[in-house]
Every structure is written in structure tokens, then in C-alpha cells.
Scaffold this active site. Structure first.
Site, PDB file in Angstrom:
ATOM      1  CB  SER A 227    -152.540  34.648  20.579  1.00  0.00           C
ATOM      2  OG  SER A 227    -151.602  33.888  21.272  1.00  0.00           O
ATOM      3  CE  LYS A 228    -153.126  27.196  22.928  1.00  0.00           C
ATOM      4  NZ  LYS A 228    -153.709  25.902  23.144  1.00  0.00           N
ATOM      5  NE  ARG A 229    -147.484  31.013  21.372  1.00  0.00           N
ATOM      6  CZ  ARG A 229    -147.269  29.758  21.678  1.00  0.00           C
ATOM      7  NH1 ARG A 229    -147.087  29.403  22.924  1.00  0.00           N
ATOM      8  NH2 ARG A 229    -147.259  28.825  20.750  1.00  0.00           N
TER       9      ARG A 229
END
Ligand code: GLU
Length: 503
Positions: free
Chosen positions: A273-275
Site C-alpha cells: 500500500s502507498k500508505r
């Protein structure tokens, strides 16, 4: 007549889109989505569109759009229509369905008549509940073990009354009025038939308090108006799809075909995830991956060819790619495999090209400066080419050709080799040879080991290991004569004296 023909032609053509929300940099999962769209467009002779979905103003990041388009351009994924960069690197738009940036479409009033239509037909309704109330309702449902959703309080407000309240300036949203207990089905090209019941769905907000459409509303209106035939996106959007399919039904429009791509997973098999802040395309560019390598690697994230082959150019991919060979299950992002694939493309470069590519990394590591001779850099590139998987590997591999002798970390085999009696004899002979020349030239570099062998009678491993270890810090490595040439007389001499005196 002419116009209708044009329209029919347009309808039969495949039109896909990449529709990012520019909230930062381009994530590797986003590039994989863009790539699969692009490959399908190329495979079918269709068009690849890029639309910017920026109706969530709270997530807006300045400069994100330029970064995203730059990263995409670097990768070789080309945009036929919509938002793109011009030759000067400026954001521009091309095509007949513009504007292609949703906030611009809001300004142009494009969504107004569609929301009005739904409201007039009783398929959407004004909701005057405060955010506080909506949150409370949801919290209560959660506490009761139910799926949290809006309770539909405003569904029964008569339209005329609602309109009056809106005219009075009362804060409101517009929600989709889903029928009760109604099955919504769609056929996903990869996952097959998927059915959701409206009782499990929320009355989705279509227009927010700030007057902006939500993603769900804008995506449907835009995909329809832009003639999108196939929606290709990550499978995190599957649960949103019934809302979209219902909206198509409500409008009486034909829904596009849906293709939800398997999730990109990290090595722990969790969503990449880009989080977490990793997996940005810009980071891969900075690490020195080639666009060809990254694209080739990404193509295999969820798709497999009809053969054992794993190395593909963009053209070959476009020829072979279809959704039939896209997997249902998640695709693990394996950095080792990326390095292997990328290494293939590094190997294809000429030493001159590779020299240019590794130069900034060598400078950044403080090993060379801008004025470093080109021919030496080319020789360095040639020497290490087979070991470099990405350009940032170069300084680590080649640093022992540049750093001071007392900074070298000799590995265990090297220490053993340079501590032998033979070693002392060899170093003395080598130093003697060096004293007889002003500088190491190609002839010297090629012949010096033979000369020492003759002089000392030491040969094979006993000859090569101590000298190689003394000069480069390791008994293994690429062509030693290249190392002599790159390092030059002073440094080679310094290495030999250093090991002679310290081991
Ligand atoms: N704007 C969405 C995103 O940021 C696109 C989803 C879609 O392709 O429908 O990923």
C-alpha cells in the site's frame, strides 16, 4: 449521417482509462494499473485515456499531477487522450471529451444535469442530516453488530419540501436512493459474475456538502461521457462497483466491461500500500532501475504469458497481452525478481550508455567527481556490467577502486591470501615493476601478472589471490587488469604497500 457514423466508430473502438487521484507520487500499483490499461489499448488498437479524479479536495497535493505524469512518461506508458505532458513538460489536455480533470468538469457544470435527472426521477434524494448524525447512526449500527450505513431518514422527505430547504440555503448532500432488496450483478472479466444485494449497500453520497460530486458519481458520468468501454482497475474497487453498475442502470446507460486486477502484495503477502510510503515509482527511478526493466517486471505482476519467456519489450507485451491470462489472486512484489529482470536490461546497454547512467551514483557516493575521465568511467562500466542490476549498485561494487587503502574492508579470504609468505614476495615484485613505469598503461596492465609469475615462479591461485585481494579487497571479482588501469599507478602502489606493512 456523417456524425452518427463517427459515433458508431467510436463505440466499437476499445477505450480504456487510467484515472488517478493525484494525492502524492505515483505508486507502483498505480503504474501496474496504467500499464495493463495501456497494453490492452495497444493490443486492441484502441485508445488510452488519462483522467484526473480530484474531487476529494481534502486530499489535494500541490505538484502531484506533474510528478505523476512525469513518472508515467518515464515508464513509456503513453496517453492518447486526456491529461498528458506536452513536449516542454507542461500539463496539457487533448481530446474531444474534455475537460479531463474532474475539478474542471465541476466548474464547467457537467455533473449538474445528471444529478438533477436522478433527483427528478426519484433515484436520488437530498439529505439534510449533519455529519454528526450520520456518524452517530453508523456508530450505533456498528455497536449493534450491523454493517454501518446511513439509515435513510431523509429518503421520505417530499421533493418539493426538500427543494425548498435547499433554496433556503440549508446544508445538504445528495444520496443515491437504492431500491430495497434488489440484486445488482456484473460480470467481471477476471473474477466472473459478482452479485450484491442493495440491502447490504449504503445510500451512497453522490454530491457532497461542498457541492463536489463524489468519486462514485463522477466516475460513472465521466466513464459514460468519455465512451469508456473497459474499466480496468485494482480489485480494491470491486466493492464500489455495484454502486456504479446501479447508477448505469438508473441512467439507462450501458455499463462498461469490468476488469479488476489482482492486488499487488508485499513480501509479507499484505497489500503493497502507498500508505506505508514505499513503492513509489519515483523511488525506483532514483534507485536506478530502467523503465524497460520496471515495466517488464510489472507486466508479470498478475499476468503471465503463454510461454516460459519472462523478458518482454513493451511491443512484445502489447502483442501478447490479454485479460485471459490475468490471475485472480494477489501478485507478490518480489524485489529480487525485479533486480533480475532489470539486470537483463542493464546488460543490454553499451558500456558508454552504462557509464552515463552510473556516473551520478558514483558522484553522489563521493567516489568520483564531475571531471572524472570518460574513458575510465566507460572501462569501469564495462568491468562491472555483468554484476550491476540497477545503477545504484555501481558505487557499492566498485568502491574499492577509489577509496583510501586504510578504508578497505578486506574479507576473510582476502585477509588469508594477503598474509601468506608468497604474498610478500609477490608484492615486492609488483612494486618493483611499478617503479619502472610512470603510469599504468594497457600493456602494463595486461602483462604485469605474467611478468611477476615469471620472476617469482608463483602461479595460479597462489599468484592471483594475493594480488587481487591486496588491490581490490577480495579474491574474486572481474578482470583484474581493468582494475589496475582504472586505479592507476599511485593507488595500486599504495594498496600494495599498505597490505605489505599491515598484514
Ligand atoms: N480515482 C481512483 C483512484 O485513485 C480510480 C478508480 C477507478 O479506476 O475507477 O484509484
Amino acid at each position: 449521417m456523417k456524425n452518427r457514423k463517427k459515433k458508431e466508430l467510436l463505440m466499437s473502438e476499445v477505450r480504456v482509462r487510467f484515472a488517478p487521484s493525484p494525492t502524492g507520487y505515483l505508486h507502483i500499483g498505480g503504474l501496474r494499473t496504467a500499464l495493463f490499461n495501456y497494453l490492452y489499448a495497444r493490443h486492441t488498437g484502441g485508445k488510452m485515456l488519462l483522467r484526473i479524479e480530484d474531487t476529494d479536495r481534502t486530499r489535494f497535493v500541490e505538484g502531484a499531477l506533474e510528478n505523476l505524469l512525469k513518472a508515467l512518461k518515464w515508464s513509456g506508458v503513453e496517453i492518447d487522450e486526456g491529461v498528458m505532458l506536452d513536449e516542454n513538460g507542461h500539463v496539457t489536455e487533448k481530446g474531444d471529451c474534455g475537460p479531463y480533470i474532474q475539478s474542471e468538469r465541476v466548474k464547467a457544470g457537467i455533473y449538474d444535469k445528471y444529478i438533477d435527472q436522478l433527483i427528478e426521477e426519484g433515484k436520488a434524494y437530498y439529505c439534510f442530516c449533519s455529519q454528526e448524525r450520520v456518524d452517530k447512526v453508523r456508530d450505533q449500527m456498528r455497536a449493534d453488530g450491523l454493517t454501518p450505513k446511513y439509515d435513510g431518514l431523509c429518503r421520505s422527505i417530499p421533493l418539493e419540501e426538500a427543494k425548498q430547504r435547499v433554496a433556503n440555503g440549508e446544508e445538504h448532500t445528495v444520496r443515491l436512493k437504492l431500491p430495497k432488496d434488489y440484486d445488482i450483478s456484473f460480470n467481471d472479466r477476471i473474477k466472473g459474475k459478482i452479485t450484491f444485494n442493495t440491502d447490504d449497500q449504503d445510500d451512497q453520497v453522490l454530491i457532497k456538502r461542498d457541492g463536489y460530486p463524489t468519486y462514485h458519481f463522477a466516475v460513472v458520468v465521466d466513464d459514460h461521457l468519455m465512451g469508456i468501454t473497459h474499466v480496468v482497475r485494482g480489485d480494491e474497487w470491486i466493492s464500489s462497483t455495484p454502486k456504479h453498475v446501479y447508477l448505469y442502470e438508473a441512467f439507462g446507460w450501458q455499463a462498461p466491461e469490468y476488469i479488476h486486477l489482482p492486488t499487488v502484495l508485499n513480501k509479507d503477502h499484505k497489500k503493497y500500500s502507498k500508505r506505508n510510503g514505499d513503492g513509489m515509482v519515483e523511488d525506483f527511478i532514483e534507485e536506478g532501475y530502467t523503465p524497460e526493466g520496471l515495466i517488464n517486471f510489472l507486466s508479470l505482476l498478475g499476468w503471465s504469458p503463454d510461454s516460459e519467456e519472462e523478458i518482454f519489450t513493451m511491443e512484445e507485451l502489447a502483442k501478447q497481452f490479454d485479460f485471459d491470462r490475468v490471475n485472480k489472486t494477489g501478485a507478490v512484489f518480489d524485489k529480487k525478481k525485479l533486480d533480475w529482470v532489470n539486470g537483463h536490461y542493464v546488460r543490454e546497454l553499451s558500456p558508454e550508455e552504462l557509464a552515463k547512467d552510473i556516473k551520478p551514483y558514483m558522484i553522489k557516493a563521493g567516489l568520483i567527481d564531475e571531471s572524472y575521465p570518460e574513458d575510465k568511467l566507460v572501462l569501469l562500466a564495462e568491468t562491472w556490467q555483468s554484476a550491476i542490476d540497477k545503477f545504484s549498485d555501481a558505487p557499492e561494487l566498485a568502491k574499492n577502486y577509489y577509496i583510501k587503502s586504510d578504508e578497505i574492508e578486506y574479507d576473510d579470504d582476502a585477509k588469508e591470501a594477503i598474509s601468506t609468505e608468497n604474498a610478500k614476495t609477490l608484492f615486492a615484485a609488483f612494486l618493483n615493476q611499478l617503479d619502472q613505469v610512470d603510469e599504468i598503461d594497457a600493456d602494463f596492465a595486461k602483462s604485469v601478472m605474467k611478468t611477476i609469475q615469471k620472476e617469482t615462479g608463483i602461479k595460479g591461485k597462489d599468484l592471483w589471490f594475493p594480488v587481487r585481494a591486496a588491490v581490490t579487497g577480495s579474491v574474486h571479482g572481474p578482470d583484474l587488469s581493468n582494475a589496475f588501469l582504472i586505479m592507476g599507478k599511485d593507488l595500486v602502489k599504495d594498496r600494495l604497500e599498505y597490505v605489505r606493512d599491515n598484514f
